[in-house]
Enzyme design. Structure first.
Site, PDB file in Angstrom:
ATOM      1  N   TRP A 147      11.027  -9.099   7.673  1.00 27.66           N
ATOM      2  CA  TRP A 147      10.839  -9.827   8.929  1.00 27.66           C
ATOM      3  C   TRP A 147       9.552  -9.373   9.597  1.00 27.66           C
ATOM      4  CZ3 TRP A 147      10.336  -8.395  14.026  1.00 27.66           C
ATOM      5  CH2 TRP A 147      10.542  -9.376  15.006  1.00 27.66           C
TER       6      TRP A 147
ATOM      7  N   ASN B 201      18.687   5.639   1.340  1.00 27.59           N
ATOM      8  CA  ASN B 201      17.583   5.361   2.261  1.00 27.59           C
ATOM      9  C   ASN B 201      16.709   6.571   2.556  1.00 27.59           C
ATOM     10  OD1 ASN B 201      19.402   2.907   4.280  1.00 27.59           O
ATOM     11  ND2 ASN B 201      18.099   2.630   2.490  1.00 27.59           N
ATOM     12  N   TRP B 202      17.182   7.764   2.192  1.00 28.49           N
ATOM     13  CA  TRP B 202      16.365   8.965   2.397  1.00 28.49           C
ATOM     14  C   TRP B 202      15.084   8.916   1.578  1.00 28.49           C
ATOM     15  CZ3 TRP B 202      17.640  11.768   6.409  1.00 28.49           C
ATOM     16  CH2 TRP B 202      18.983  11.890   6.797  1.00 28.49           C
TER      17      TRP B 202
ATOM     18  N   ASP C 287      20.217  -6.685   6.161  1.00 31.47           N
ATOM     19  CA  ASP C 287      19.038  -6.616   5.305  1.00 31.47           C
ATOM     20  C   ASP C 287      17.921  -7.510   5.847  1.00 31.47           C
ATOM     21  OD1 ASP C 287      17.523  -5.810   3.175  1.00 31.47           O
ATOM     22  OD2 ASP C 287      18.459  -7.156   1.728  1.00 31.47           O
TER      23      ASP C 287
ATOM     24  N   ARG D 203       6.894  -1.972   9.682  1.00 35.00           N
ATOM     25  CA  ARG D 203       8.311  -2.101   9.351  1.00 35.00           C
ATOM     26  C   ARG D 203       9.207  -1.653  10.499  1.00 35.00           C
ATOM     27  NH1 ARG D 203      10.143  -2.688   4.262  1.00 35.00           N
ATOM     28  NH2 ARG D 203      11.913  -1.320   4.673  1.00 35.00           N
TER      29      ARG D 203
ATOM     30  N   THR E 263      22.934   6.426   1.647  1.00 35.54           N
ATOM     31  CA  THR E 263      22.536   7.700   1.047  1.00 35.54           C
ATOM     32  C   THR E 263      21.237   7.565   0.271  1.00 35.54           C
ATOM     33  OG1 THR E 263      24.036   7.149  -0.791  1.00 35.54           O
ATOM     34  CG2 THR E 263      24.870   8.650   0.889  1.00 35.54           C
TER      35      THR E 263
ATOM     36  N   ARG F 166      12.999   6.531   1.417  1.00 38.28           N
ATOM     37  CA  ARG F 166      11.969   5.734   2.079  1.00 38.28           C
ATOM     38  C   ARG F 166      10.904   6.654   2.672  1.00 38.28           C
ATOM     39  NH1 ARG F 166      14.930   0.645   5.180  1.00 38.28           N
ATOM     40  NH2 ARG F 166      15.985  -0.196   3.331  1.00 38.28           N
TER      41      ARG F 166
ATOM     42  N   ARG G 240      23.922  -8.714  -3.602  1.00 38.54           N
ATOM     43  CA  ARG G 240      24.580  -7.550  -4.197  1.00 38.54           C
ATOM     44  C   ARG G 240      25.136  -6.688  -3.068  1.00 38.54           C
ATOM     45  NH1 ARG G 240      19.067  -7.099  -5.098  1.00 38.54           N
ATOM     46  NH2 ARG G 240      18.001  -5.533  -3.825  1.00 38.54           N
TER      47      ARG G 240
END
Length: 240
Positions: free
Chosen positions: A22, A65-66, A17, A30, A63, A68, A189
């Site tokens: 960063w 992350n789609w 993460d 990103r 699953t 984004r 988490r």
């Protein structure tokens, strides 16, 4: 603590993460964070192998992350090709075997081909297993396993062992369950990662963002892990 005194977990799972944060801190897009994060994967893989880890599982793409931005998803889907094209020779040199957890059937063709080639090219390696969780979600994985067991057991009862074998992590036996789960960048988490398998895992959280995570950070996590008493619901002489 001396490195020789550190207890090395057999199975280490990492939620990588902080790539985006960063990059944002450095006024970069990103994707720059994801690119740097890929370099960290290479360094930590070799470090874990050198330290004697049996399985290293990395949460690469969930699953969820789609959802984004499409540009970011497209970049992430292109990373396996870039990663494996340059890193497979090093993996073979270090006797590291690649496997994948999750539903790769939904990945773009070029991503699936890159993953399949890496798996095939390292199939003869007998050292550490490098497991990438790609298009992986623990809840979906459990649901898939349950549906598979319903179809094949026809109403008969199912054991924990059979359920474990039916999950994506069944290919990691006998190290299905991570001994240590590390999450970088300060969040605390699991985020739908190895929920079943992590029932008794030790959890380690660090504020260090993934692109800045080093081999020394990994050793510090192992140092902390070494100080813990894993009781799995039981007791030891020290806790009686």
């Amino acid at each position: 603590m001396e490195l020789s005194n550190i207890k090395v977990p057999n199975h280490v799972a990492i939620i990588m993460d902080g790539n985006g944060r960063w990059a944002k801190k450095r006024f970069l897009p990103r994707i720059a964070g994801h690119k740097e994060g890929m370099n960290t994967v290479k360094k930590i893989t070799i470090a874990a192998s050198d330290l004697g880890v049996k399985v290293l599982t990395l949460y690469a793409f969930s699953t969820e992350n789609w959802s984004r931005p499409q540009s970011e998803v497209s970049y992430l889907m292109g990373l396996p090709s870039k990663f494996f094209d340059t890193f497979v020779p090093d993996l073979i040199k270090n006797n590291v075997k690649v496997v994948v957890l999750g539903d790769v059937s939904q990945l773009p063709d070029n991503t699936r081909i890159a993953v399949r080639n890496a798996i095939n090219d390292t199939s003869s390696c007998t050292g550490m297993i490098l497991a990438f969780a790609l298009n992986y979600g623990a809840r979906q994985d459990i649901l898939n396993a349950v549906n598979y067991l319903i179809e094949h057991h026809q109403g008969e009862s199912v054991s924990f062992q059979e359920l474990s074998q039916s999950l994506s992590t069944g290919i990691l036996a006998p190290y299905n369950d991570p001994d240590l789960v590390i999450r970088t960048s300060g969040e605390q988490r699991l985020s739908n990662f190895l929920s079943y398998e992590s029932a008794y895992s030790e959890l380690y959280f660090t504020d260090t963002k993934w692109p800045d995570f080093t081999a020394q950070d990994l050793i510090e996590a192992f140092n902390d892990y070494s100080s813990r008493q894993r009781r799995f619901g039981g007791i030891t002489e020290e806790t009686e």
